[in-house]
Design a protein around this motif. Structure first.
Motif, PDB file in Angstrom:
ATOM      1  N   SER A  23     -32.067  30.782  26.558  1.00 30.27           N
ATOM      2  CA  SER A  23     -31.367  30.191  25.419  1.00 30.27           C
ATOM      3  C   SER A  23     -30.280  29.243  25.908  1.00 30.27           C
ATOM      4  CB  SER A  23     -30.791  31.278  24.510  1.00 30.27           C
ATOM      5  OG  SER A  23     -29.974  32.141  25.248  1.00 30.27           O
ATOM      6  N   THR A  24     -29.956  28.278  25.082  1.00 26.55           N
ATOM      7  CA  THR A  24     -29.010  27.236  25.460  1.00 26.55           C
ATOM      8  C   THR A  24     -27.573  27.751  25.461  1.00 26.55           C
ATOM      9  OG1 THR A  24     -30.458  25.568  24.529  1.00 26.55           O
ATOM     10  CG2 THR A  24     -28.160  24.946  24.815  1.00 26.55           C
ATOM     11  N   SER A  25     -26.819  27.403  26.520  1.00 30.29           N
ATOM     12  CA  SER A  25     -25.390  27.700  26.581  1.00 30.29           C
ATOM     13  C   SER A  25     -24.652  26.587  25.840  1.00 30.29           C
ATOM     14  CB  SER A  25     -24.898  27.738  28.031  1.00 30.29           C
ATOM     15  OG  SER A  25     -25.524  28.778  28.745  1.00 30.29           O
ATOM     16  N   THR A  26     -23.623  26.958  25.100  1.00 29.62           N
ATOM     17  CA  THR A  26     -22.824  25.960  24.408  1.00 29.62           C
ATOM     18  C   THR A  26     -21.365  26.107  24.803  1.00 29.62           C
ATOM     19  OG1 THR A  26     -22.482  27.321  22.440  1.00 29.62           O
ATOM     20  CG2 THR A  26     -24.391  25.860  22.427  1.00 29.62           C
ATOM     21  N   ASP A  28     -17.525  24.903  23.473  1.00 27.45           N
ATOM     22  CA  ASP A  28     -16.715  24.344  22.397  1.00 27.45           C
ATOM     23  C   ASP A  28     -15.249  24.384  22.776  1.00 27.45           C
ATOM     24  OD1 ASP A  28     -18.818  24.032  20.327  1.00 27.45           O
ATOM     25  OD2 ASP A  28     -18.926  26.209  20.511  1.00 27.45           O
ATOM     26  N   HIS A  65     -17.821  19.718  21.182  1.00 24.10           N
ATOM     27  CA  HIS A  65     -18.937  20.670  21.357  1.00 24.10           C
ATOM     28  C   HIS A  65     -19.982  20.051  22.277  1.00 24.10           C
ATOM     29  CE1 HIS A  65     -22.200  23.442  20.326  1.00 24.10           C
ATOM     30  NE2 HIS A  65     -22.953  22.365  20.266  1.00 24.10           N
ATOM     31  N   PHE A  66     -20.534  20.882  23.185  1.00 22.26           N
ATOM     32  CA  PHE A  66     -21.630  20.462  24.054  1.00 22.26           C
ATOM     33  C   PHE A  66     -22.665  21.561  24.163  1.00 22.26           C
ATOM     34  CE2 PHE A  66     -18.089  17.933  25.632  1.00 22.26           C
ATOM     35  CZ  PHE A  66     -18.659  16.678  25.673  1.00 22.26           C
ATOM     36  N   ASN A  67     -23.959  21.180  24.141  1.00 26.66           N
ATOM     37  CA  ASN A  67     -25.052  22.061  24.546  1.00 26.66           C
ATOM     38  C   ASN A  67     -25.253  21.757  26.024  1.00 26.66           C
ATOM     39  OD1 ASN A  67     -25.561  23.134  21.990  1.00 26.66           O
ATOM     40  ND2 ASN A  67     -26.795  21.354  21.440  1.00 26.66           N
ATOM     41  N   ILE A  68     -25.059  22.754  26.896  1.00 29.41           N
ATOM     42  CA  ILE A  68     -25.054  22.469  28.335  1.00 29.41           C
ATOM     43  C   ILE A  68     -26.270  22.986  29.081  1.00 29.41           C
ATOM     44  CG2 ILE A  68     -22.553  22.243  28.487  1.00 29.41           C
ATOM     45  CD1 ILE A  68     -22.479  25.117  29.533  1.00 29.41           C
ATOM     46  N   THR A  70     -29.568  25.921  29.829  1.00 27.26           N
ATOM     47  CA  THR A  70     -29.825  27.371  29.811  1.00 27.26           C
ATOM     48  C   THR A  70     -29.082  28.130  30.894  1.00 27.26           C
ATOM     49  OG1 THR A  70     -31.769  27.066  31.199  1.00 27.26           O
ATOM     50  CG2 THR A  70     -32.114  27.081  28.808  1.00 27.26           C
ATOM     51  N   GLY A  98     -27.001  31.218  28.534  1.00 23.94           N
ATOM     52  CA  GLY A  98     -27.218  31.369  27.102  1.00 23.94           C
ATOM     53  C   GLY A  98     -25.968  31.742  26.320  1.00 23.94           C
ATOM     54  N   THR A 100     -22.319  31.275  24.339  1.00 27.33           N
ATOM     55  CA  THR A 100     -21.493  30.336  23.592  1.00 27.33           C
ATOM     56  C   THR A 100     -20.063  30.601  24.024  1.00 27.33           C
ATOM     57  OG1 THR A 100     -22.983  30.226  21.709  1.00 27.33           O
ATOM     58  CG2 THR A 100     -20.672  29.664  21.299  1.00 27.33           C
TER      59      THR A 100
END
Length: 190
Positions: A23-26, A28, A65-68, A70, A98, A100
């Motif tokens: 899952s994607t790490s985010t 903020d 905010h960034f999606n960085i 997995t 994964g 946040t």
């Protein structure tokens, strides 16, 4: 094109965490300019070995905010705000696979400057001392009687002007605004 008032730079610092959850790490965060209601127009940049470069501009609330990807990592956070007292701030932030992550708020003290002229009986007063009352901030006038007080926190101030051999004079209600230069009315010392 005008440059943003504040820039935030992020760089990937350490090797990624072991394992991968898929899952994607985010990531903020928020920029806070103390006493200001608008933190928009702030450029935020992220780069690293496992994350391609990306950037955003903050909105009025100062959020970014960034999606960085997995894989988690350690991020070095550097915020640059030229029109503040602090100018730069740094921190390390670890983000798991994964995860946040919300970084602590990056808080700055907004600042501006004052510029003016001091005269003595109408003639330029070279060497006059201009002080912000209640603060340890002073400036000395040049040959034309001009002075500048830089990086003054936003707010309302009183100035005290001293010319050797003459009574001091006060200038009240000088308002300093964020990232602005405040022109102070000429001060004549009799």
């Amino acid at each position: 094109m005008a440059l943003p008032r504040l820039s935030v730079v992020f760089a990937l610092w350490a090797a990624p965490s072991l394992g991968c959850s898929g899952s994607t790490s985010t990531f903020d965060g928020k920029i806070v300019l103390t006493g200001e209601t608008d933190s928009s127009g702030v450029f935020v940049f992220v780069s690293g070995r496992k994350f391609s470069e990306d950037s955003v501009i903050t909105g009025p609330g100062g959020q970014w905010h960034f999606n960085i990807g997995t894989q988690g990592a350690r991020y070095f956070v550097k915020a640059y705000a030229p029109s503040t007292i602090e100018v730069t701030q740094e921190m390390l932030v670890d983000i798991g696979d994964g995860e946040t992550k919300v970084a602590p708020d990056i808080v700055f003290t907004p600042a501006g400057s004052m510029r003016g002229v001091v005269t003595a009986n109408g003639a330029p007063a070279e060497g006059a001392r201009v002080a912000i009352e209640g603060r340890n901030r002073t400036a000395t006038t040049d040959a034309s009687g001009a002075y500048v007080l830089d990086r003054v926190p936003t707010g309302s101030y009183a100035l005290r002007v001293v010319v050797e051999g003459r009574p001091s004079v006060a200038a009240r209600d000088v308002v300093v605004r964020y990232a602005k230069e405040t022109p102070v009315s000429p001060i004549d010392v009799k």
